[in-house]
Design a protein around this motif. Structure first.
Motif, mmCIF file in Angstrom:
data_model
loop_
_atom_site.group_PDB
_atom_site.id
_atom_site.type_symbol
_atom_site.label_atom_id
_atom_site.label_comp_id
_atom_site.label_asym_id
_atom_site.label_seq_id
_atom_site.Cartn_x
_atom_site.Cartn_y
_atom_site.Cartn_z
ATOM 1 N N TRP A 169 0.842 -1.187 0.000
ATOM 2 C CA TRP A 169 0.000 0.000 0.000
ATOM 3 C C TRP A 169 0.880 1.239 0.000
ATOM 4 C CZ3 TRP A 169 0.743 3.255 4.174
ATOM 5 C CH2 TRP A 169 1.380 2.702 5.286
ATOM 6 N N ARG A 170 0.274 2.309 -0.404
ATOM 7 C CA ARG A 170 0.867 3.635 -0.206
ATOM 8 C C ARG A 170 -0.268 4.640 -0.190
ATOM 9 N NH1 ARG A 170 2.446 6.917 -4.948
ATOM 10 N NH2 ARG A 170 1.745 5.868 -6.823
ATOM 11 N N LEU A 171 0.019 5.814 0.335
ATOM 12 C CA LEU A 171 -0.969 6.886 0.453
ATOM 13 C C LEU A 171 -0.445 8.109 -0.277
ATOM 14 C CD1 LEU A 171 -1.659 6.453 4.277
ATOM 15 C CD2 LEU A 171 -2.974 5.487 2.383
ATOM 16 N N ILE A 172 -1.356 8.865 -0.883
ATOM 17 C CA ILE A 172 -0.985 10.086 -1.597
ATOM 18 C C ILE A 172 -1.798 11.237 -1.012
ATOM 19 C CG2 ILE A 172 -0.895 11.257 -3.836
ATOM 20 C CD1 ILE A 172 -1.037 8.413 -5.126
ATOM 21 N N GLU A 173 -1.115 12.280 -0.549
ATOM 22 C CA GLU A 173 -1.793 13.483 -0.041
ATOM 23 C C GLU A 173 -2.199 14.364 -1.211
ATOM 24 O OE1 GLU A 173 0.007 15.885 3.285
ATOM 25 O OE2 GLU A 173 1.624 14.433 2.968
ATOM 26 N N LEU A 174 -3.447 14.810 -1.211
ATOM 27 C CA LEU A 174 -3.907 15.770 -2.207
ATOM 28 C C LEU A 174 -4.417 16.999 -1.465
ATOM 29 C CD1 LEU A 174 -4.728 12.725 -3.341
ATOM 30 C CD2 LEU A 174 -5.582 14.094 -5.214
ATOM 31 N N ARG A 175 -3.786 18.120 -1.724
ATOM 32 C CA ARG A 175 -4.176 19.396 -1.122
ATOM 33 C C ARG A 175 -4.201 20.456 -2.221
ATOM 34 N NH1 ARG A 175 -2.968 19.173 4.591
ATOM 35 N NH2 ARG A 175 -1.642 17.394 5.089
ATOM 36 N N GLY A 176 -4.909 21.542 -1.986
ATOM 37 C CA GLY A 176 -4.890 22.682 -2.905
ATOM 38 C C GLY A 176 -5.153 22.293 -4.343
ATOM 39 N N ASP A 177 -4.222 22.669 -5.228
ATOM 40 C CA ASP A 177 -4.386 22.430 -6.660
ATOM 41 C C ASP A 177 -4.396 20.952 -7.038
ATOM 42 O OD1 ASP A 177 -4.601 25.130 -7.097
ATOM 43 O OD2 ASP A 177 -2.538 25.386 -7.820
ATOM 44 N N ASP A 178 -3.859 20.092 -6.182
ATOM 45 C CA ASP A 178 -3.931 18.654 -6.454
ATOM 46 C C ASP A 178 -5.393 18.228 -6.593
ATOM 47 O OD1 ASP A 178 -1.167 18.529 -6.099
ATOM 48 O OD2 ASP A 178 -1.327 17.816 -4.028
ATOM 49 N N LEU A 193 -13.336 18.801 -4.047
ATOM 50 C CA LEU A 193 -13.239 20.078 -3.353
ATOM 51 C C LEU A 193 -14.051 20.092 -2.065
ATOM 52 C CD1 LEU A 193 -13.519 22.361 -6.494
ATOM 53 C CD2 LEU A 193 -11.461 21.383 -5.442
ATOM 54 N N ARG A 194 -14.616 18.954 -1.689
ATOM 55 C CA ARG A 194 -15.472 18.882 -0.500
ATOM 56 C C ARG A 194 -14.697 18.728 0.801
ATOM 57 N NH1 ARG A 194 -20.170 15.019 -3.083
ATOM 58 N NH2 ARG A 194 -20.872 16.552 -4.618
ATOM 59 N N ALA A 195 -13.384 18.623 0.705
ATOM 60 C CA ALA A 195 -12.536 18.556 1.900
ATOM 61 C C ALA A 195 -11.184 19.161 1.543
ATOM 62 C CB ALA A 195 -12.368 17.119 2.373
ATOM 63 N N PRO A 196 -10.512 19.772 2.518
ATOM 64 C CA PRO A 196 -9.220 20.396 2.226
ATOM 65 C C PRO A 196 -8.091 19.392 2.008
ATOM 66 C CG PRO A 196 -9.710 20.576 4.559
ATOM 67 C CD PRO A 196 -10.933 19.999 3.894
ATOM 68 N N LEU A 197 -8.274 18.167 2.482
ATOM 69 C CA LEU A 197 -7.253 17.130 2.338
ATOM 70 C C LEU A 197 -7.921 15.844 1.886
ATOM 71 C CD1 LEU A 197 -4.448 15.765 2.811
ATOM 72 C CD2 LEU A 197 -5.135 15.485 5.210
ATOM 73 N N LEU A 198 -7.393 15.285 0.825
ATOM 74 C CA LEU A 198 -7.794 13.956 0.383
ATOM 75 C C LEU A 198 -6.563 13.075 0.501
ATOM 76 C CD1 LEU A 198 -9.981 15.798 -0.911
ATOM 77 C CD2 LEU A 198 -10.031 14.206 -2.806
ATOM 78 N N ILE A 199 -6.756 11.882 1.009
ATOM 79 C CA ILE A 199 -5.663 10.920 1.091
ATOM 80 C C ILE A 199 -6.046 9.744 0.203
ATOM 81 C CG2 ILE A 199 -4.296 9.421 2.575
ATOM 82 C CD1 ILE A 199 -5.020 11.324 4.919
ATOM 83 N N ALA A 200 -5.356 9.636 -0.925
ATOM 84 C CA ALA A 200 -5.617 8.534 -1.848
ATOM 85 C C ALA A 200 -5.040 7.259 -1.257
ATOM 86 C CB ALA A 200 -4.995 8.825 -3.211
ATOM 87 N N VAL A 201 -5.847 6.197 -1.271
ATOM 88 C CA VAL A 201 -5.434 4.893 -0.751
ATOM 89 C C VAL A 201 -5.120 4.014 -1.955
ATOM 90 C CG1 VAL A 201 -6.120 2.905 0.635
ATOM 91 C CG2 VAL A 201 -6.960 5.211 1.235
#
Length: 180
Positions: free
Chosen positions: A45-54, A76-84
């Motif tokens: 597994w790995r996780l990817i942080e998505l913030r702002g323009d991501d 855009l419904r949350a300031p941080l998305l963590i892709a699993v």
């Protein structure tokens, strides 16, 4: 709070505020979540942080996957998305489904830890998680699949998430049938 209390208290927060944990605040939570049962310690597994323009790039990728000209508003419904991401490893002992279960376990444990730390979390999936446009936006490699995103933000003051139905443990915990 005990693990039992954290599991009982867990709720999905479909509406969150614009606050989010920092990268530095996430690191110990990810390290703890990574302690899930993992046959052969493959860490598939790995996780990817998505913030702002991501999140905007993801919105465009989802639109492309859906055949839409308008970017999706979902990221855009949350300031941080963590892709699993399930990152499948070659193994003669650990089948693919078990590796995906490990990645899912990391996501669920991380959601519990984020909730316990005071953050609102919900896990979003969808058919576009398996599309080429979305995979490309995340930079997924050949043996990787996106399982979804943890949407993370602040818990709105004075708001409560919708209550989930109680689990009927008696109906779900059964015994093996008697021998014939």
């Amino acid at each position: 709070m005990s693990a039992f209390d954290a599991a009982l208290a867990r709720q999905s927060w479909s509406k969150v505020t614009d606050e989010a944990p920092t990268h530095e605040e996430l690191l110990p939570l990810v390290a703890a979540a990574g302690r899930v049962a993992d046959h052969s310690s493959l860490r598939p597994w790995r996780l990817i942080e998505l913030r702002g323009d991501d999140r905007l790039r993801l919105a465009k990728a989802i639109a492309k996957a859906d055949g839409s000209s308008e970017p999706s508003s979902k990221p855009l419904r949350a300031p941080l998305l963590i892709a699993v991401v399930a990152s499948f490893r070659k193994s003669g002992k650990v089948p693919r489904w078990e590796q995906e279960a490990v990645a899912s376990g990391v996501a669920h444990t991380l959601s519990l830890l984020l909730d316990e730390a005071g953050w609102g979390v919900f896990w979003r999936t969808g058919g576009y998680t398996r599309t080429k446009a979305v995979a490309k936006a995340h930079g997924l490699k050949k043996r990787e699949e996106l399982l979804g995103w943890l949407y993370v933000g602040g818990k709105p003051a004075g708001k409560k998430p919708s209550r989930r139905k109680a689990v009927d443990a008696e109906a779900l915990l059964t015994r093996m049938p008697p021998e014939e």
